[in-house]
Scaffold this motif. Structure first.
Motif, PDB file in Angstrom:
ATOM      1  N   GLU A 292       0.833  -1.196   0.000  1.00  0.00           N
ATOM      2  CA  GLU A 292       0.000   0.000   0.000  1.00  0.00           C
ATOM      3  C   GLU A 292       0.874   1.256   0.000  1.00  0.00           C
ATOM      4  OE1 GLU A 292      -3.172   0.174  -0.259  1.00  0.00           O
ATOM      5  OE2 GLU A 292      -3.830  -1.886   0.146  1.00  0.00           O
ATOM      6  N   LEU A 293       0.440   2.232  -0.770  1.00  0.00           N
ATOM      7  CA  LEU A 293       1.058   3.551  -0.728  1.00  0.00           C
ATOM      8  C   LEU A 293       0.218   4.452   0.165  1.00  0.00           C
ATOM      9  CD1 LEU A 293       2.050   4.124  -4.462  1.00  0.00           C
ATOM     10  CD2 LEU A 293       3.541   3.489  -2.563  1.00  0.00           C
ATOM     11  N   LYS A 294       0.886   5.182   1.051  1.00  0.00           N
ATOM     12  CA  LYS A 294       0.191   6.072   1.961  1.00  0.00           C
ATOM     13  C   LYS A 294       0.389   7.519   1.525  1.00  0.00           C
ATOM     14  CE  LYS A 294       0.634   2.831   5.801  1.00  0.00           C
ATOM     15  NZ  LYS A 294       1.079   2.628   7.210  1.00  0.00           N
ATOM     16  N   PRO A 295      -0.343   8.449   2.111  1.00  0.00           N
ATOM     17  CA  PRO A 295      -0.191   9.857   1.723  1.00  0.00           C
ATOM     18  C   PRO A 295       1.239  10.360   1.955  1.00  0.00           C
ATOM     19  CG  PRO A 295      -2.191   9.541   3.020  1.00  0.00           C
ATOM     20  CD  PRO A 295      -1.430   8.245   3.095  1.00  0.00           C
ATOM     21  N   ASN A 296       1.602  11.397   1.216  1.00  0.00           N
ATOM     22  CA  ASN A 296       2.897  12.072   1.364  1.00  0.00           C
ATOM     23  C   ASN A 296       4.075  11.149   1.087  1.00  0.00           C
ATOM     24  OD1 ASN A 296       1.545  14.447   2.192  1.00  0.00           O
ATOM     25  ND2 ASN A 296       1.440  13.657   4.291  1.00  0.00           N
ATOM     26  N   GLY A 297       3.881  10.197   0.185  1.00  0.00           N
ATOM     27  CA  GLY A 297       4.982   9.345  -0.223  1.00  0.00           C
ATOM     28  C   GLY A 297       5.366   8.263   0.757  1.00  0.00           C
ATOM     29  N   LYS A 298       4.572   8.045   1.802  1.00  0.00           N
ATOM     30  CA  LYS A 298       4.907   7.032   2.800  1.00  0.00           C
ATOM     31  C   LYS A 298       4.576   5.635   2.284  1.00  0.00           C
ATOM     32  CE  LYS A 298       4.280  10.088   6.779  1.00  0.00           C
ATOM     33  NZ  LYS A 298       3.578  10.291   8.078  1.00  0.00           N
ATOM     34  N   PHE A 299       5.336   4.646   2.765  1.00  0.00           N
ATOM     35  CA  PHE A 299       5.092   3.266   2.334  1.00  0.00           C
ATOM     36  C   PHE A 299       5.483   2.297   3.448  1.00  0.00           C
ATOM     37  CE2 PHE A 299       9.394   4.387   0.877  1.00  0.00           C
ATOM     38  CZ  PHE A 299      10.141   3.379   1.452  1.00  0.00           C
ATOM     39  N   ARG A 300       4.909   1.107   3.355  1.00  0.00           N
ATOM     40  CA  ARG A 300       5.246  -0.022   4.231  1.00  0.00           C
ATOM     41  C   ARG A 300       5.312  -1.251   3.338  1.00  0.00           C
ATOM     42  NH1 ARG A 300       3.115  -4.247   7.227  1.00  0.00           N
ATOM     43  NH2 ARG A 300       3.870  -4.454   9.385  1.00  0.00           N
ATOM     44  N   VAL A 301       6.503  -1.814   3.201  1.00  0.00           N
ATOM     45  CA  VAL A 301       6.722  -2.913   2.269  1.00  0.00           C
ATOM     46  C   VAL A 301       7.317  -4.093   3.015  1.00  0.00           C
ATOM     47  CG1 VAL A 301       7.863  -3.673   0.166  1.00  0.00           C
ATOM     48  CG2 VAL A 301       7.101  -1.294   0.373  1.00  0.00           C
ATOM     49  N   ALA A 302       6.668  -5.234   2.935  1.00  0.00           N
ATOM     50  CA  ALA A 302       7.201  -6.479   3.483  1.00  0.00           C
ATOM     51  C   ALA A 302       7.700  -7.332   2.322  1.00  0.00           C
ATOM     52  CB  ALA A 302       6.145  -7.217   4.287  1.00  0.00           C
ATOM     53  N   VAL A 303       8.967  -7.722   2.372  1.00  0.00           N
ATOM     54  CA  VAL A 303       9.578  -8.465   1.267  1.00  0.00           C
ATOM     55  C   VAL A 303       9.919  -9.872   1.739  1.00  0.00           C
ATOM     56  CG1 VAL A 303      11.469  -8.551  -0.385  1.00  0.00           C
ATOM     57  CG2 VAL A 303      10.533  -6.337   0.319  1.00  0.00           C
TER      58      VAL A 303
END
Length: 299
Positions: free
Chosen positions: A252-263
């Protein structure tokens, strides 16, 4: 990453031999770095590009590689331990997108500080003045998205080595959580720097643990590139939409360019995983590398 072609430059004999007055050593490194930084920023200014800031980690990594090459007498983007440029920087803790230039002078005519500084200037200018299609070093110097730089210099006997590490600091990581003993998932939480960009994808690459190459191999000119990705992660598609392959995306992409990525690191054998985070301004714009992270996995 488009890697510059390695270049080894024999310096022409100077018309007049300068007298030796001491020997260039690491005490002169700050002066050498200031000289090179001023040159690079002047060159970028003339091209209408942003100024670069000296980065301490990049300087340390560059200097270790320069020392390694000078002592063993080779010139390469690989080190004598088999690690590549992005692996050296990434495993030292760096996460910025990287471009590396390396150059050499064998032998230098004078070992004193003044002439060595002049040699370093000549080495840098030889890369700046490259012409297409063999202009990889020049492109690294003048890459528009660069933000930081590190310089490494080493003189051993009469072998001089210069390493320039150009960084594009386009993503900030608030958290990088490595995989636990029983798991193989790495968690990244961060945000893209610059309101115009957002995270467009993550490529996951895997390479075996490096082995020490033969010296003749290191002395053979060769370019460098990332291996093929074995997995690519994409942003979640908007509600009601899917990608052409039928999937809905991975993060998911969050507002203001924030992200949470599980690889998920699917390959369990020992090696080095390199994760390349790509950013873009929009769906129709070409993505560029905004960060790269190396994860060492050993059994």
């Amino acid at each position: 990453m488009s890697a510059p072609v390695i270049v080894s430059i024999p310096l022409a004999v100077r018309a007049q031999t300068l007298a030796e007055r001491g020997r260039f050593d690491e005490k002169q490194l700050p002066v050498a770095r200031d000289l090179l930084l001023e040159m690079v920023n002047n060159e970028r200014s003339e091209a209408g590009l942003s100024q670069l800031t000296l980065d301490g980690l990049a300087c340390r990594v560059a200097n270790e590689h320069a020392r390694d090459m000078a002592q063993a007498g080779f010139l390469s983007h690989w080190g004598s331990d088999g690690r590549k440029s992005y692996q050296r920087y990434g495993l030292a803790g760096g996460t910025d997108a990287l471009r590396e230039n390396v150059a050499s002078a064998d032998p230098v005519q004078s070992l004193s500080p003044g002439p060595v500084l002049a040699d370093l200037r000549d080495l840098h200018l030889s890369m700046l003045y490259e012409t297409p299609p063999n202009d990889g070093h020049r492109k690294a110097i003048l890459y528009p998205l660069n933000t930081h730089v590190g310089f490494g210099v080493a003189l051993y006997e009469r072998r001089l080595r210069l390493v320039e590490i150009y960084l594009a600091r386009l993503i900030s990581f608030d958290l990088v959580q490595p995989p636990g003993k029983d798991g193989a998932t790495v968690l990244f939480i961060g945000h893209v720097l610059g309101q115009d960009y957002q995270l467009s994808g993550v490529e996951v690459c895997h390479e075996p643990l490096p082995v020490r190459p033969e010296l003749d191999w290191l002395r053979t000119k060769r370019s460098i590139a990332f291996p093929d990705a074995y997995r690519t992660l994409r942003p979640r598609a908007p509600a009601g939409k899917i990608y052409v392959d039928g999937t809905v995306g991975d993060f998911e992409l969050k507002p203001n360019g924030k992200f949470r990525v599980a690889v998920q690191l699917d390959k369990r054998e020992p090696g080095i995983y390199t994760l390349i985070f790509f950013i873009s301004r929009g769906r129709d714009e070409r993505s560029v590398a905004g960060a790269q992270v190396c994860v060492l996995h050993q059994t």
